[in-house]
Design an enzyme around this catalytic site. Sequence first.
Site, PDB file in Angstrom:
ATOM      1  N   CYS A 246      13.816  -2.617  15.724  1.00 53.29           N
ATOM      2  CA  CYS A 246      14.290  -1.355  16.284  1.00 53.29           C
ATOM      3  C   CYS A 246      15.453  -1.647  17.238  1.00 53.29           C
ATOM      4  CB  CYS A 246      13.117  -0.718  17.035  1.00 53.29           C
ATOM      5  SG  CYS A 246      13.504   0.763  17.946  1.00 53.29           S
TER       6      CYS A 246
ATOM      7  N   ALA B 240     -15.341  13.572  -6.372  1.00 47.96           N
ATOM      8  CA  ALA B 240     -14.692  14.728  -5.753  1.00 47.96           C
ATOM      9  C   ALA B 240     -13.839  15.518  -6.748  1.00 47.96           C
ATOM     10  CB  ALA B 240     -13.826  14.262  -4.590  1.00 47.96           C
TER      11      ALA B 240
ATOM     12  N   ARG C 257       0.832  -1.211   0.000  1.00 50.30           N
ATOM     13  CA  ARG C 257       0.000   0.000   0.000  1.00 50.30           C
ATOM     14  C   ARG C 257       0.864   1.258   0.000  1.00 50.30           C
ATOM     15  NH1 ARG C 257      -4.299   0.019   4.473  1.00 50.30           N
ATOM     16  NH2 ARG C 257      -4.553   2.146   3.741  1.00 50.30           N
TER      17      ARG C 257
ATOM     18  N   GLU D 213     -22.458   8.595  -3.268  1.00 50.70           N
ATOM     19  CA  GLU D 213     -23.436   7.783  -2.521  1.00 50.70           C
ATOM     20  C   GLU D 213     -23.834   8.502  -1.240  1.00 50.70           C
ATOM     21  OE1 GLU D 213     -24.520   5.040  -3.801  1.00 50.70           O
ATOM     22  OE2 GLU D 213     -23.075   5.084  -5.461  1.00 50.70           O
TER      23      GLU D 213
ATOM     24  N   HIS E 282      -5.883   9.370  11.224  1.00 49.81           N
ATOM     25  CA  HIS E 282      -5.515   7.949  11.253  1.00 49.81           C
ATOM     26  C   HIS E 282      -4.045   7.724  10.931  1.00 49.81           C
ATOM     27  CE1 HIS E 282     -10.054   6.829  10.641  1.00 49.81           C
ATOM     28  NE2 HIS E 282      -9.777   7.203  11.869  1.00 49.81           N
TER      29      HIS E 282
ATOM     30  N   THR F  71     -16.129  10.313   2.122  1.00 50.92           N
ATOM     31  CA  THR F  71     -16.052   9.395   3.272  1.00 50.92           C
ATOM     32  C   THR F  71     -17.406   8.751   3.504  1.00 50.92           C
ATOM     33  OG1 THR F  71     -15.605   9.157   5.632  1.00 50.92           O
ATOM     34  CG2 THR F  71     -16.380  11.332   4.903  1.00 50.92           C
TER      35      THR F  71
HETATM   36  C1  BV8 Z   1     -10.947   3.998  18.777  1.00 50.28           C
HETATM   37  C2  BV8 Z   1      -6.111   3.247   9.042  1.00 50.28           C
HETATM   38  C3  BV8 Z   1     -10.855   4.066  21.170  1.00 50.28           C
HETATM   39  C4  BV8 Z   1      -5.062   2.311   8.584  1.00 50.28           C
HETATM   40  C5  BV8 Z   1      -8.399   2.797   9.629  1.00 50.28           C
HETATM   41  C6  BV8 Z   1     -18.517   4.058  18.015  1.00 50.28           C
HETATM   42  C7  BV8 Z   1     -19.484   3.318  17.366  1.00 50.28           C
HETATM   43  C8  BV8 Z   1     -19.133   2.136  16.696  1.00 50.28           C
HETATM   44  C9  BV8 Z   1     -17.823   1.687  16.686  1.00 50.28           C
HETATM   45  C10 BV8 Z   1     -16.864   2.423  17.320  1.00 50.28           C
HETATM   46  C11 BV8 Z   1     -17.221   3.584  17.993  1.00 50.28           C
HETATM   47  N1  BV8 Z   1     -16.091   4.118  18.513  1.00 50.28           N
HETATM   48  C12 BV8 Z   1     -15.053   3.347  18.192  1.00 50.28           C
HETATM   49  C13 BV8 Z   1     -15.479   2.287  17.485  1.00 50.28           C
HETATM   50  C14 BV8 Z   1     -14.627   1.182  16.960  1.00 50.28           C
HETATM   51  C15 BV8 Z   1     -13.925   1.517  15.662  1.00 50.28           C
HETATM   52  C16 BV8 Z   1     -14.968   1.827  14.605  1.00 50.28           C
HETATM   53  O1  BV8 Z   1     -15.277   2.940  14.278  1.00 50.28           O
HETATM   54  N2  BV8 Z   1     -15.548   0.805  14.027  1.00 50.28           N
HETATM   55  C17 BV8 Z   1     -16.591   0.992  13.010  1.00 50.28           C
HETATM   56  C18 BV8 Z   1     -16.042   0.567  11.672  1.00 50.28           C
HETATM   57  C19 BV8 Z   1     -17.798   0.226  13.429  1.00 50.28           C
HETATM   58  N3  BV8 Z   1     -12.994   2.619  15.825  1.00 50.28           N
HETATM   59  C20 BV8 Z   1     -11.744   2.456  16.281  1.00 50.28           C
HETATM   60  O2  BV8 Z   1     -11.315   1.361  16.594  1.00 50.28           O
HETATM   61  C21 BV8 Z   1     -10.897   3.692  16.402  1.00 50.28           C
HETATM   62  N4  BV8 Z   1     -10.256   3.766  17.665  1.00 50.28           N
HETATM   63  O3  BV8 Z   1     -12.136   4.189  18.784  1.00 50.28           O
HETATM   64  O4  BV8 Z   1     -10.177   4.028  19.927  1.00 50.28           O
HETATM   65  C22 BV8 Z   1     -11.119   2.681  21.608  1.00 50.28           C
HETATM   66  C23 BV8 Z   1     -10.071   1.799  21.767  1.00 50.28           C
HETATM   67  C24 BV8 Z   1     -10.338   0.496  22.207  1.00 50.28           C
HETATM   68  C25 BV8 Z   1     -11.638   0.084  22.438  1.00 50.28           C
HETATM   69  C26 BV8 Z   1     -12.687   0.994  22.266  1.00 50.28           C
HETATM   70  C27 BV8 Z   1     -12.410   2.305  21.843  1.00 50.28           C
HETATM   71  C28 BV8 Z   1      -9.755   3.653  15.385  1.00 50.28           C
HETATM   72  C29 BV8 Z   1     -10.267   3.636  13.983  1.00 50.28           C
HETATM   73  C30 BV8 Z   1      -9.108   3.733  12.991  1.00 50.28           C
HETATM   74  C31 BV8 Z   1      -9.306   2.801  11.858  1.00 50.28           C
HETATM   75  N5  BV8 Z   1      -8.238   2.968  10.895  1.00 50.28           N
HETATM   76  N6  BV8 Z   1      -7.393   2.621   8.866  1.00 50.28           N
HETATM   77  C32 BV8 Z   1      -5.241   1.884   7.187  1.00 50.28           C
HETATM   78  O5  BV8 Z   1      -5.623   2.687   6.334  1.00 50.28           O
HETATM   79  O6  BV8 Z   1      -4.896   0.716   6.943  1.00 50.28           O
HETATM   80  S1  BV8 Z   1     -10.015   2.634   9.026  1.00 50.28           S
HETATM   81  C33 BV8 Z   1     -10.355   3.015   7.421  1.00 50.28           C
HETATM   82  O7  BV8 Z   1     -11.624   3.662   7.461  1.00 50.28           O
HETATM   83  C34 BV8 Z   1      -9.572   3.938   6.594  1.00 50.28           C
HETATM   84  O8  BV8 Z   1      -8.268   4.058   6.929  1.00 50.28           O
HETATM   85  C35 BV8 Z   1     -10.236   5.270   6.675  1.00 50.28           C
HETATM   86  O9  BV8 Z   1      -9.398   6.168   7.317  1.00 50.28           O
HETATM   87  C36 BV8 Z   1     -11.456   5.030   7.488  1.00 50.28           C
HETATM   88  C37 BV8 Z   1     -12.651   5.736   6.962  1.00 50.28           C
HETATM   89  O10 BV8 Z   1     -13.036   5.231   5.708  1.00 50.28           O
HETATM   90  P1  BV8 Z   1     -13.367   6.202   4.526  1.00 50.28           P
HETATM   91  O11 BV8 Z   1     -12.195   7.062   4.300  1.00 50.28           O
HETATM   92  O12 BV8 Z   1     -14.662   6.853   4.794  1.00 50.28           O
HETATM   93  O13 BV8 Z   1     -13.455   5.190   3.285  1.00 50.28           O
HETATM   94  P2  BV8 Z   1     -14.716   4.298   2.817  1.00 50.28           P
HETATM   95  O14 BV8 Z   1     -14.207   3.312   1.843  1.00 50.28           O
HETATM   96  O15 BV8 Z   1     -15.471   3.790   3.957  1.00 50.28           O
HETATM   97  O16 BV8 Z   1     -15.668   5.338   2.059  1.00 50.28           O
HETATM   98  C38 BV8 Z   1     -15.285   5.910   0.835  1.00 50.28           C
HETATM   99  C39 BV8 Z   1     -16.399   6.835   0.403  1.00 50.28           C
HETATM  100  O17 BV8 Z   1     -15.985   7.525  -0.761  1.00 50.28           O
HETATM  101  C40 BV8 Z   1     -17.698   6.103   0.034  1.00 50.28           C
HETATM  102  O18 BV8 Z   1     -18.780   6.706   0.731  1.00 50.28           O
HETATM  103  C41 BV8 Z   1     -17.846   6.319  -1.474  1.00 50.28           C
HETATM  104  O19 BV8 Z   1     -19.198   6.484  -1.880  1.00 50.28           O
HETATM  105  C42 BV8 Z   1     -17.070   7.582  -1.673  1.00 50.28           C
HETATM  106  N7  BV8 Z   1     -16.468   7.731  -3.005  1.00 50.28           N
HETATM  107  C43 BV8 Z   1     -16.069   6.791  -3.892  1.00 50.28           C
HETATM  108  N8  BV8 Z   1     -15.496   7.361  -4.963  1.00 50.28           N
HETATM  109  C44 BV8 Z   1     -15.560   8.696  -4.765  1.00 50.28           C
HETATM  110  C45 BV8 Z   1     -16.169   8.935  -3.524  1.00 50.28           C
HETATM  111  N9  BV8 Z   1     -16.391  10.166  -3.040  1.00 50.28           N
HETATM  112  C46 BV8 Z   1     -15.972  11.205  -3.794  1.00 50.28           C
HETATM  113  N10 BV8 Z   1     -15.349  11.063  -4.995  1.00 50.28           N
HETATM  114  C47 BV8 Z   1     -15.142   9.821  -5.520  1.00 50.28           C
HETATM  115  N11 BV8 Z   1     -14.532   9.690  -6.712  1.00 50.28           N
HETATM  116 ZN    ZN Z   2      11.837   0.673  19.613  1.00 49.46          ZN
END
Ligand code: BV8
Ligand code: ZN
Length: 255
Positions: free
Chosen positions: A153, A236, A73, A220, A122, A193
């Site tokens: 490390c 976008a 990636r 969407e 992130h 997003t």
């Molecule tokens: C945490 C990084 C405290 C690495 C990523 C509350 C409710 C429910 C769940 C939770 C909550 N609070 C916390 C959680 C748990 C969890 C979470 O949210 N789960 C969800 C999925 C249910 N969150 C966490 O764990 C977070 N930490 O809360 O810490 C904690 C700790 C322990 C225990 C409890 C709490 C940390 C989250 C970090 C995740 N990291 N990745 C990597 O990249 O490998 S996630 C991943 O999703 C991505 O990295 C990105 O950053 C993130 C968001 O995704 P999007 O960017 O929105 O992408 P997606 O594909 O979803 O959407 C794309 C959109 O683009 C679509 O809508 C599409 O229609 C649109 N699109 C397409 N083409 C186009 C377009 N738009 C415009 N133009 C186009 N051409």
């Molecule tokens: Zn170290």
Amino acid sequence: MAIDMEIPEEVRRRLGAARRVVAFTGAGVSKESGLDTFRDAGGVWQQVRPEEMATPEAFRRHPGRVWRWYAARYRRAAGARPNPAHRALARWETLFPSFTLVTQNVDGLHQRAGSRETLELHGTIAWARCHSCGRRREMGEAVRESPEEPPACACGGLFRPAVVWFGELLPEEVLARASEAAARADLFVSVGTSATVYPAAGLIELAHRAGACLIEVNPEPTPFSRLAALRLAAAAGEALPRLTEEIETCRRSTT
Ligand code: BV8
Ligand code: ZN
């Protein structure tokens, strides 16, 4: 594709008068640079399960597998080029008295398009950090030195990408600054997003509750679409340059 830019009069007024503006971006903004989104058809999480690649447990169990996947990636992100959406947002720094760019992306394309300050919720794939002591080094150098397994490390720990995995805390100061900007925003523009990952997605509601005018750019709908004063259902890379022209027009006519 011609974009319908029917902007309601009230939104035009808000665009013209906005002083504190936040743009909040996700993977969709980099789609037109050739990078996969996460949750769309064929997206990253349809190729691999997030719990097998993007959690600390996955790294502990299979460090080599996780490292190789992020190395691939990293190479794709490093080989990608910013698109017109990134470039339009870089210009927004000059359009408003206060502008904050908040991104969930780890690809670094906003910075490469010229955005000077980007709050990366992130983390970033451009850096690796030691999973034990936090020491940082450039991902490119680490991947060249050790393409198959995470390099060790000096402390004995393993390097990992400096991104935020599921179950990990977001960088505290970055989240605090993003939350403050969202709470003070009079215009909040969410771009590309799915708004499903928390706490990042909570910024949208925070801004809306504090009275910001909300604009959503996404082909969407999302869980927050109903809150948007304006939805641009378009890519976008097409919508943001056009929106930028409209903003410039609205601001010329208010000053
Ligand atoms: C945490 C990084 C405290 C690495 C990523 C509350 C409710 C429910 C769940 C939770 C909550 N609070 C916390 C959680 C748990 C969890 C979470 O949210 N789960 C969800 C999925 C249910 N969150 C966490 O764990 C977070 N930490 O809360 O810490 C904690 C700790 C322990 C225990 C409890 C709490 C940390 C989250 C970090 C995740 N990291 N990745 C990597 O990249 O490998 S996630 C991943 O999703 C991505 O990295 C990105 O950053 C993130 C968001 O995704 P999007 O960017 O929105 O992408 P997606 O594909 O979803 O959407 C794309 C959109 O683009 C679509 O809508 C599409 O229609 C649109 N699109 C397409 N083409 C186009 C377009 N738009 C415009 N133009 C186009 N051409
Ligand atoms: Zn170290």
